[in-house]
Write a protein that holds these residues in place. Structure first.
Motif, short mmCIF file in Angstrom:
data_model
loop_
_atom_site.label_atom_id
_atom_site.label_comp_id
_atom_site.label_asym_id
_atom_site.label_seq_id
_atom_site.Cartn_x
_atom_site.Cartn_y
_atom_site.Cartn_z
N GLU A 292 0.82 -1.21 0.00
CA GLU A 292 0.00 0.00 0.00
C GLU A 292 0.86 1.26 0.00
N ASN A 293 1.98 1.21 0.67
CA ASN A 293 2.88 2.37 0.74
C ASN A 293 3.51 2.72 -0.60
N ILE A 294 3.57 1.77 -1.52
CA ILE A 294 4.20 2.04 -2.82
C ILE A 294 3.20 2.51 -3.88
N PHE A 295 1.91 2.47 -3.58
CA PHE A 295 0.92 2.86 -4.58
C PHE A 295 1.10 4.30 -5.09
N GLU B 28 1.56 5.14 -8.97
CA GLU B 28 0.63 6.08 -9.60
C GLU B 28 1.38 7.18 -10.33
N SER B 29 2.49 7.62 -9.77
CA SER B 29 3.27 8.70 -10.40
C SER B 29 3.93 8.26 -11.70
N LEU B 30 3.99 6.97 -11.96
CA LEU B 30 4.58 6.46 -13.21
C LEU B 30 3.63 6.60 -14.39
N TYR C 225 -6.71 -0.73 -6.10
CA TYR C 225 -6.53 0.59 -5.48
C TYR C 225 -6.97 1.69 -6.45
N VAL C 226 -6.51 1.62 -7.68
CA VAL C 226 -6.86 2.64 -8.69
C VAL C 226 -8.35 2.60 -8.98
N TRP C 227 -8.89 1.41 -9.10
CA TRP C 227 -10.32 1.28 -9.39
C TRP C 227 -11.16 1.97 -8.33
#
Length: 91
Positions: A11-14, A18-20, A86-88
């Motif tokens: 979760e901490n890397i989402f 996302e920034s990619l 997460y994105v959904w």
């Protein structure tokens, strides 16, 4: 059962994942069917493996191994699926 520490670490890397993406590409990712997420194996999956799993001091890799997931491809696929969820839910 997967240890909650692994979920927390993922979760901490989402935000980094996302920034990619551009907004357009993130929306495209969101609208990708789960069965089609394999299309991200060599792009996003490779980035995940090279930057988050393969480094020798990778806490994330250690947590996966502790939870019985030892193959880097399985690790990145798991992350991609959770990131998709997460994105959904976010967008």
């Amino acid at each position: 059962m997967i240890n909650l520490n692994l979920y927390s670490e993922i979760e901490n890397i989402f935000p980094t994942l996302e920034s990619l993406f551009s907004e357009k590409d993130l929306l495209k990712f969101k609208n990708t069917r789960i069965i089609d997420l394999y299309r991200y194996h060599f792009g996003l999956g490779t980035w995940i493996r090279n930057n988050l799993i393969y480094p020798k001091d990778s806490v994330l890799c250690d947590l996966f191994i502790e939870n019985g997931i030892e193959q880097p491809d399985d690790m990145s696929s798991f992350i991609i699926k959770l990131f998709h969820y997460y994105v959904w839910n976010k967008i």
